[in-house]
Design a protein around this motif. Structure first.
Motif, mmCIF file in Angstrom:
data_model
loop_
_atom_site.group_PDB
_atom_site.id
_atom_site.type_symbol
_atom_site.label_atom_id
_atom_site.label_comp_id
_atom_site.label_asym_id
_atom_site.label_seq_id
_atom_site.Cartn_x
_atom_site.Cartn_y
_atom_site.Cartn_z
ATOM 1 N N ILE A 218 0.864 -1.286 0.021
ATOM 2 C CA ILE A 218 0.072 0.103 -0.129
ATOM 3 C C ILE A 218 0.912 1.375 -0.037
ATOM 4 C CG2 ILE A 218 -1.484 1.376 1.272
ATOM 5 C CD1 ILE A 218 -2.805 -1.587 2.199
ATOM 6 N N TYR A 219 1.939 1.287 0.875
ATOM 7 C CA TYR A 219 2.715 2.629 0.789
ATOM 8 C C TYR A 219 3.639 2.522 -0.512
ATOM 9 C CZ TYR A 219 2.213 4.024 5.906
ATOM 10 O OH TYR A 219 1.519 4.492 6.957
ATOM 11 N N LEU A 220 3.868 1.587 -0.998
ATOM 12 C CA LEU A 220 4.681 1.469 -2.237
ATOM 13 C C LEU A 220 3.748 2.046 -3.408
ATOM 14 C CD1 LEU A 220 7.382 0.522 -3.781
ATOM 15 C CD2 LEU A 220 6.168 -1.349 -4.281
ATOM 16 N N THR A 221 2.456 1.908 -3.447
ATOM 17 C CA THR A 221 1.481 2.392 -4.446
ATOM 18 C C THR A 221 1.321 3.742 -4.254
ATOM 19 O OG1 THR A 221 0.592 0.281 -4.676
ATOM 20 C CG2 THR A 221 -0.765 2.166 -5.465
ATOM 21 N N ARG A 222 1.022 3.986 -2.825
ATOM 22 C CA ARG A 222 0.535 5.599 -2.523
ATOM 23 C C ARG A 222 1.863 6.564 -2.593
ATOM 24 N NH1 ARG A 222 -1.033 8.324 3.268
ATOM 25 N NH2 ARG A 222 1.254 8.164 3.341
ATOM 26 N N ALA A 223 3.077 5.895 -2.712
ATOM 27 C CA ALA A 223 4.110 6.652 -2.768
ATOM 28 C C ALA A 223 4.356 7.490 -3.996
ATOM 29 C CB ALA A 223 5.414 5.843 -3.013
ATOM 30 N N GLY A 224 3.517 7.029 -5.043
ATOM 31 C CA GLY A 224 3.489 7.757 -6.521
ATOM 32 C C GLY A 224 2.132 8.520 -6.660
ATOM 33 N N LEU A 225 1.125 8.565 -5.615
ATOM 34 C CA LEU A 225 -0.002 9.114 -5.787
ATOM 35 C C LEU A 225 0.252 10.955 -5.809
ATOM 36 C CD1 LEU A 225 -3.076 9.264 -6.070
ATOM 37 C CD2 LEU A 225 -3.118 9.137 -3.528
ATOM 38 N N GLY A 226 0.016 11.544 -6.923
ATOM 39 C CA GLY A 226 0.140 12.970 -6.952
ATOM 40 C C GLY A 226 1.465 13.367 -7.261
ATOM 41 N N SER A 227 2.064 12.452 -7.473
ATOM 42 C CA SER A 227 3.611 12.719 -8.091
ATOM 43 C C SER A 227 3.789 12.762 -9.341
ATOM 44 C CB SER A 227 4.439 11.510 -7.304
ATOM 45 O OG SER A 227 4.530 11.698 -5.965
ATOM 46 N N SER A 228 4.892 12.971 -9.966
ATOM 47 C CA SER A 228 5.150 13.372 -11.444
ATOM 48 C C SER A 228 6.849 12.653 -11.569
ATOM 49 C CB SER A 228 5.268 14.748 -12.061
ATOM 50 O OG SER A 228 5.373 14.709 -13.367
ATOM 51 N N MET A 229 6.945 11.508 -12.117
ATOM 52 C CA MET A 229 8.073 10.966 -12.286
ATOM 53 C C MET A 229 8.841 10.447 -11.209
ATOM 54 S SD MET A 229 7.871 10.844 -15.381
ATOM 55 C CE MET A 229 9.483 10.033 -15.904
ATOM 56 N N THR A 230 8.586 10.931 -9.720
ATOM 57 C CA THR A 230 9.325 10.681 -8.767
ATOM 58 C C THR A 230 8.222 10.273 -7.706
ATOM 59 O OG1 THR A 230 9.596 12.725 -8.044
ATOM 60 C CG2 THR A 230 11.207 11.997 -9.258
ATOM 61 N N ARG A 231 8.637 9.457 -6.461
ATOM 62 C CA ARG A 231 7.682 8.904 -5.860
ATOM 63 C C ARG A 231 7.994 9.446 -4.226
ATOM 64 N NH1 ARG A 231 7.296 2.461 -7.080
ATOM 65 N NH2 ARG A 231 9.650 2.734 -7.699
ATOM 66 N N LYS A 232 7.043 9.623 -3.255
ATOM 67 C CA LYS A 232 7.428 10.286 -2.093
ATOM 68 C C LYS A 232 8.130 9.317 -1.431
ATOM 69 C CE LYS A 232 3.049 11.179 -1.516
ATOM 70 N NZ LYS A 232 2.238 10.702 -3.055
ATOM 71 N N GLN A 233 9.522 9.949 -0.824
ATOM 72 C CA GLN A 233 10.399 8.888 -0.038
ATOM 73 C C GLN A 233 9.827 8.463 1.311
ATOM 74 O OE1 GLN A 233 13.237 8.297 -1.516
ATOM 75 N NE2 GLN A 233 13.535 6.605 0.211
ATOM 76 N N ALA A 234 8.769 9.359 1.894
ATOM 77 C CA ALA A 234 8.358 8.835 3.195
ATOM 78 C C ALA A 234 7.656 7.543 3.073
ATOM 79 C CB ALA A 234 7.548 10.166 3.725
ATOM 80 N N ASP A 235 6.838 7.617 1.789
ATOM 81 C CA ASP A 235 6.154 6.377 1.674
ATOM 82 C C ASP A 235 7.040 5.173 1.249
ATOM 83 O OD1 ASP A 235 3.620 7.472 2.476
ATOM 84 O OD2 ASP A 235 3.182 7.801 0.453
ATOM 85 N N LEU A 236 7.950 5.441 0.571
ATOM 86 C CA LEU A 236 9.074 4.325 -0.045
ATOM 87 C C LEU A 236 9.880 3.842 1.277
ATOM 88 C CD1 LEU A 236 10.506 6.037 -3.262
ATOM 89 C CD2 LEU A 236 8.963 3.994 -3.008
#
Length: 549
Positions: A218-236
């Motif tokens: 779930i966190y791996l998926t949400r890491a990309g939500l609302g992002s463009s080309m990069t994922r949120k490091q906190a969720d990763l």
């Protein structure tokens, strides 16, 4: 809001919970007399029985056809000329059967989870140990969260419903925003992880490792939500932490032989973190029915089912396998493949008109001097005849579990979380678990891996487990252009598989006949709301609002 649909799923839930324990007057509405519930939740066994339906029957309408149609067909794993065509060709509409069946199944899970949580919270006797009560509530919240993870990925904004009783009279229920639905899902899974036991109360039940493994995905998926080309490091980082905790502390381990994962006798094995549980001889909806639709013929089921002769791996999927990848034979059948643990009924050459039972040698089509098949038939979840399963097979009924999460999946999630936003990684931990999956498949180690490597490995490891589409959706959150390009490049056309010998084949040549590519645009990524629900629930057309989770 017209609550036509929600009243229907509440009615279906109520029937499932009280069937066999209450009079028929309770089947079409929530129980009006709390005495029914007070008398039921008196012991640990009764409390756990209250959540038992969450493990099977409410998921049946999704597992039956939609899991493969949506989860594999839309991702490019399958091809067919007649079955699941809307999904395989990315032409899914609001009247495609799998749209309605999956939508209703997920909301049935939500409704049943809500009722179980409510009843166990209110009516459990004080003599029942707190850890049992809390674990049962956690099971309900895990299932509710998981159902919403499927809903939000497939439909985007959806209504979050926690109380069935309020819903019956509430006319203001609306869709909720994607961001807040994901927040709600994480809240549910964190509660489950904190309250489920480290070892299952009964074999096959959820543990804290089930919840932590799901949290990693779930966190791996949400890491990309609302992002463009990069994922949120906190969720990763959260995905990495939860995956590592499961890997290091759960005690789970990979089975040595990939094909053994899909034998009925190996249900609830050391690799399974969460599986749906089925019963071959129960009421309709308590069984695993997928063999009926996937098996290529009745000669390997022993009954008048086995309707999957026109269904097989796509050419795009087949091109991913290297010749020595053991997973191919465990997932798709090639002509000349030998399966010692599945038997087939064939004509007796010594007694015309008679049949004999022998170990399966996958047949091929004869056309003069040519020998080939035009489908790589599905093997995974095809378990064979009654004699192959201790008698536990009947028409459209098997007892093999459905994997919802297994350790190999968590290994690959861990590797991807470590990779994060980098182009590649040589991190020792990422390689250790990525290569462990490959080693079982008979493949060599890699010394550096990219997102493409991980994606390919997931396609091969989890094909026909309803997972591939959600890998595409995860990518689409932060790199939609790549997701579109990947789907547009998939060849789902016809081909011929030629074995080197008619039986016990050891090599095959695959030749493309007529390529087929189906155009994909941004509009293809969310499923349409079922037509019946749009007319019954007009609030589905209104702008979504945040959910106060």
């Amino acid at each position: 809001m017209n609550n036509h649909f929600y009243t229907r799923y509440l009615t279906a839930f109520t029937l499932l919970v009280i069937l066999g324990s209450c009079s028929k007057s309770f089947l079409n509405r929530p129980p009006e007399d709390a005495i029914v519930d007070v008398n039921f939740y008196q012991t640990s066994d009764q409390v756990m029985a209250g959540t038992a339906p969450l493990y099977g029957i409410v998921w049946f309408a999704y597992n039956d056809k939609a899991a493969n149609g949506v989860g594999d067909g839309r991702a490019g794993v399958l091809m067919s000329g007649s079955y699941q065509v809307d999904n395989i060709r990315m032409q899914t509409t609001d009247v495609t059967p799998e749209v309605y069946s999956s939508w209703t199944a997920f909301f049935n899970v939500v409704a049943q989870s809500n009722m179980a949580i409510n009843n166990i919270t209110k009516y459990t006797a004080a003599s029942v140990p707190a850890n049992i009560k809390n674990a049962a509530i956690a099971e309900g919240r895990f299932m509710r969260g998981l159902a919403y993870s499927y809903l939000v990925q497939n439909w985007g904004p959806v209504p979050v419903i926690e109380d069935n009783y309020k819903l019956v009279t509430d006319t203001s229920v609306s869709r909720n925003t994607v961001e807040t639905v994901w927040g709600f899902i994480i809240r549910e899974m964190r509660f489950a992880a904190a309250n489920l036991p480290a070892t299952p109360i009964q074999k096959g039940r959820l543990t804290k490792w089930s919840a932590e493994g799901m949290l990693a995905k779930i966190y791996l998926t949400r890491a990309g939500l609302g992002s463009s080309m990069t994922r949120k490091q906190a969720d990763l980082d959260s995905a990495k932490w939860f995956a590592n905790d499961v890997i290091v502390n759960s005690g789970a381990s990979l089975l040595n032989n990939y094909e053994d994962l899909f034998l009925t006798k190996n249900n609830n094995n050391s690799e399974s973190l969460f599986s749906l549980q089925w019963k071959y001889d129960g009421d309709w909806g308590t069984q695993n029915s997928v063999q009926a639709f996937l098996a290529y013929g009745s000669e390997i089921t022993g009954f008048a089912d086995g309707w999957g002769s026109d269904l097989g791996a796509s050419l795009d999927q087949l091109r991913l396998y290297s010749p020595n990848d053991k997973r191919r034979k465990g997932t798709f059948m090639f002509p000349g493949d030998h399966y010692s643990y599945i038997h087939q009924s064939v004509d007796d050459p010594n007694n015309p008109g008679k049949k004999i039972i022998q170990e399966l040698q996958v047949p091929w089509n004869s056309n003069g001097t040519d020998r080939y098949n035009t489908r790589a038939w599905v093997k995974k979840y095809v378990v064979g005849r009654p004699e192959d399963n201790d008698g536990k097979v009947t028409q459209q009924h098997t007892e093999i579990n459905t994997y919802m999460l297994r350790l190999a999946d968590v290994y690959l999630v861990y590797a991807e979380a470590i990779l994060g936003n980098a182009a590649s990684t040589s991190d020792g931990e990422a390689l250790k678990y990525f290569n462990a999956v490959r080693k079982r498949a008979g493949l060599g180690d890699k010394t550096s891996i990219t997102w493409d490597d991980i994606y390919k490995e997931r396609r091969l490891e989890l094909a026909m487990e309803g997972q591939a589409w959600y890998d595409i959706l995860r990518l689409h959150y932060y790199n939609p252009q790549k997701a579109i390009a990947l789907l547009n490049a998939q060849d789902k056309g016809t081909y011929r598989i030629v074995p080197n010998t008619a039986t016990n084949a050891t090599s095959w040549t695959i030749n493309s006949d007529t390529p087929a590519f189906y155009p994909v645009t941004e509009s293809n990524f969310l499923l349409p709301y079922p037509a019946a629900e749009l007319s019954a629930a007009p609030n589905l057309r209104k702008p979504p609002v945040p959910y106060p989770y």
